[in-house]
Scaffold this motif. Structure first.
Motif, PDB file in Angstrom:
ATOM      1  N   PHE A   1      11.562  39.906  31.516  1.00  0.00           N
ATOM      2  CA  PHE A   1      11.650  39.806  30.073  1.00  0.00           C
ATOM      3  C   PHE A   1      12.369  38.509  29.740  1.00  0.00           C
ATOM      4  CE2 PHE A   1      10.595  43.929  27.931  1.00  0.00           C
ATOM      5  CZ  PHE A   1      10.142  44.595  29.052  1.00  0.00           C
ATOM      6  N   ARG A   2      12.296  38.104  28.494  1.00  0.00           N
ATOM      7  CA  ARG A   2      13.039  36.923  28.058  1.00  0.00           C
ATOM      8  C   ARG A   2      13.547  37.118  26.637  1.00  0.00           C
ATOM      9  NH1 ARG A   2       8.043  32.519  27.589  1.00  0.00           N
ATOM     10  NH2 ARG A   2       7.073  33.403  25.698  1.00  0.00           N
ATOM     11  N   GLN A   3      14.608  36.387  26.327  1.00  0.00           N
ATOM     12  CA  GLN A   3      15.169  36.459  24.987  1.00  0.00           C
ATOM     13  C   GLN A   3      15.608  35.074  24.548  1.00  0.00           C
ATOM     14  OE1 GLN A   3      18.361  39.302  24.443  1.00  0.00           O
ATOM     15  NE2 GLN A   3      17.957  39.401  22.255  1.00  0.00           N
TER      16      GLN A   3
ATOM     17  N   ASP B   1      12.196  49.503  37.035  1.00  0.00           N
ATOM     18  CA  ASP B   1      12.051  50.828  36.430  1.00  0.00           C
ATOM     19  C   ASP B   1      11.265  51.740  37.360  1.00  0.00           C
ATOM     20  OD1 ASP B   1      10.529  52.863  34.530  1.00  0.00           O
ATOM     21  OD2 ASP B   1      12.260  52.098  33.418  1.00  0.00           O
ATOM     22  N   PRO B   2      11.587  53.026  37.405  1.00  0.00           N
ATOM     23  CA  PRO B   2      10.840  53.942  38.279  1.00  0.00           C
ATOM     24  C   PRO B   2       9.363  54.047  37.929  1.00  0.00           C
ATOM     25  CG  PRO B   2      12.912  54.924  37.639  1.00  0.00           C
ATOM     26  CD  PRO B   2      12.741  53.684  36.803  1.00  0.00           C
ATOM     27  N   THR B   3       9.008  53.817  36.663  1.00  0.00           N
ATOM     28  CA  THR B   3       7.604  53.975  36.271  1.00  0.00           C
ATOM     29  C   THR B   3       7.024  52.657  35.753  1.00  0.00           C
ATOM     30  OG1 THR B   3       8.324  54.741  34.089  1.00  0.00           O
ATOM     31  CG2 THR B   3       7.845  56.416  35.756  1.00  0.00           C
ATOM     32  N   MET B   4       7.392  52.266  34.557  1.00  0.00           N
ATOM     33  CA  MET B   4       6.872  51.044  33.962  1.00  0.00           C
ATOM     34  C   MET B   4       8.015  50.318  33.246  1.00  0.00           C
ATOM     35  SD  MET B   4       3.664  50.612  31.344  1.00  0.00           S
ATOM     36  CE  MET B   4       4.474  51.417  29.978  1.00  0.00           C
TER      37      MET B   4
ATOM     38  N   SER C   1      10.147  48.336  30.610  1.00  0.00           N
ATOM     39  CA  SER C   1      10.154  48.269  29.155  1.00  0.00           C
ATOM     40  C   SER C   1      11.570  47.929  28.712  1.00  0.00           C
ATOM     41  CB  SER C   1       9.741  49.614  28.551  1.00  0.00           C
ATOM     42  OG  SER C   1      10.783  50.567  28.690  1.00  0.00           O
ATOM     43  N   LEU C   2      11.746  47.781  27.408  1.00  0.00           N
ATOM     44  CA  LEU C   2      13.077  47.502  26.881  1.00  0.00           C
ATOM     45  C   LEU C   2      14.034  48.661  27.163  1.00  0.00           C
ATOM     46  CD1 LEU C   2      12.164  45.823  23.487  1.00  0.00           C
ATOM     47  CD2 LEU C   2      13.216  44.727  25.468  1.00  0.00           C
ATOM     48  N   ARG C   3      13.491  49.821  27.458  1.00  0.00           N
ATOM     49  CA  ARG C   3      14.335  50.987  27.750  1.00  0.00           C
ATOM     50  C   ARG C   3      14.664  51.124  29.229  1.00  0.00           C
ATOM     51  NH1 ARG C   3      10.512  52.956  24.066  1.00  0.00           N
ATOM     52  NH2 ARG C   3      11.363  53.544  22.037  1.00  0.00           N
ATOM     53  N   SER C   4      14.172  50.194  30.049  1.00  0.00           N
ATOM     54  CA  SER C   4      14.417  50.293  31.487  1.00  0.00           C
ATOM     55  C   SER C   4      15.907  50.270  31.789  1.00  0.00           C
ATOM     56  CB  SER C   4      13.721  49.153  32.225  1.00  0.00           C
ATOM     57  OG  SER C   4      12.319  49.310  32.163  1.00  0.00           O
ATOM     58  N   LEU C   5      16.277  50.955  32.864  1.00  0.00           N
ATOM     59  CA  LEU C   5      17.684  51.143  33.162  1.00  0.00           C
ATOM     60  C   LEU C   5      18.309  49.956  33.884  1.00  0.00           C
ATOM     61  CD1 LEU C   5      20.100  53.062  33.138  1.00  0.00           C
ATOM     62  CD2 LEU C   5      19.238  54.025  35.287  1.00  0.00           C
ATOM     63  N   TYR C   6      17.543  49.295  34.752  1.00  0.00           N
ATOM     64  CA  TYR C   6      18.131  48.278  35.625  1.00  0.00           C
ATOM     65  C   TYR C   6      17.718  46.867  35.192  1.00  0.00           C
ATOM     66  CZ  TYR C   6      18.837  52.412  38.449  1.00  0.00           C
ATOM     67  OH  TYR C   6      19.208  53.659  38.877  1.00  0.00           O
ATOM     68  N   TRP C   7      18.747  46.043  34.934  1.00  0.00           N
ATOM     69  CA  TRP C   7      18.547  44.668  34.480  1.00  0.00           C
ATOM     70  C   TRP C   7      19.429  43.727  35.285  1.00  0.00           C
ATOM     71  CZ3 TRP C   7      15.319  43.296  30.317  1.00  0.00           C
ATOM     72  CH2 TRP C   7      14.751  44.367  29.626  1.00  0.00           C
ATOM     73  N   GLY C   8      18.940  42.521  35.509  1.00  0.00           N
ATOM     74  CA  GLY C   8      19.773  41.482  36.077  1.00  0.00           C
ATOM     75  C   GLY C   8      20.633  40.850  34.998  1.00  0.00           C
ATOM     76  N   GLN C   9      21.435  39.856  35.407  1.00  0.00           N
ATOM     77  CA  GLN C   9      22.365  39.226  34.475  1.00  0.00           C
ATOM     78  C   GLN C   9      21.700  38.149  33.623  1.00  0.00           C
ATOM     79  OE1 GLN C   9      22.023  38.392  37.583  1.00  0.00           O
ATOM     80  NE2 GLN C   9      22.108  36.154  37.677  1.00  0.00           N
TER      81      GLN C   9
END
Length: 120
Positions: free
Chosen positions: A37-39, A99-102, A104-112
Motif C-alpha cells: 500500500f502507499r500513502q 494478511d491470512p486471506t486478502m 486490505s486496509l483492515r489487515s493486521l500486519y504492516w511494516g514501518q
C-alpha cells in the motif's frame, strides 16, 4: 505474529526506477497473502499490489499496471515491488502488508513504511 521490514525507498527522478523489498518473518507468514500500500501526504492510504507466496493471485491498482511488478523470493522470505517509469504522483510512503486471506486496509500486519520520492 508476522514481522515485516521494508527497505529500498529513496529519491529518484521522473522516469527512474526503484525496487522495494519486504523481509517477512514469523510463524505462519508463508500461508498469508502479501501486498503493498502507499500513502501520499494529505491523502488516504491506497492499495498498490498484492501476491501470494507461490506467485499466484497477482493484482495491481490501475495506475501502476505496466510499470510496477510484484514478486516473491521464497528462499529469502522477501517480497519485492519493482517500480519503473516512476512519476511524481508515485511519491508516497510505501507499506508492506500481510494478511491470512486478502490484503486490505483492515489487515493486521504492516511494516514501518519506506519513503519514495519522485522529483527532478
Amino acid at each position: 505474529q508476522v514481522q515485516l521490514v521494508e527497505s529500498g525507498g529513496g529519491l529518484v527522478q521522473p522516469g527512474g526506477s526503484l525496487r522495494l523489498s519486504c523481509a517477512a518473518s514469523g510463524r505462519t507468514f508463508r500461508s498469508y497473502a502479501m501486498g503493498w500500500f502507499r500513502q501520499a501526504p494529505g491523502k488516504e492510504r491506497e492499495f498498490v499490489a498484492s501476491i501470494r507466496w507461490n506467485g499466484a493471485n497477482i493484482r495491481y491498482r490501475e495506475s501502476v499496471k505496466g510499470r510496477f511488478t510484484v514478486s516473491t523470493d521464497n528462499a529469502k522470505n522477501t517480497v519485492y515491488l519493482q517500480m519503473n517509469s516512476l512519476k511524481p504522483e508515485d511519491t508516497a510512503v510505501y507499506y508492506c502488508v500481510s494478511d491470512p486471506t486478502m490484503v486490505s486496509l483492515r489487515s493486521l500486519y504492516w511494516g514501518q513504511g519506506t519513503q519514495v520520492t519522485v522529483s527532478s
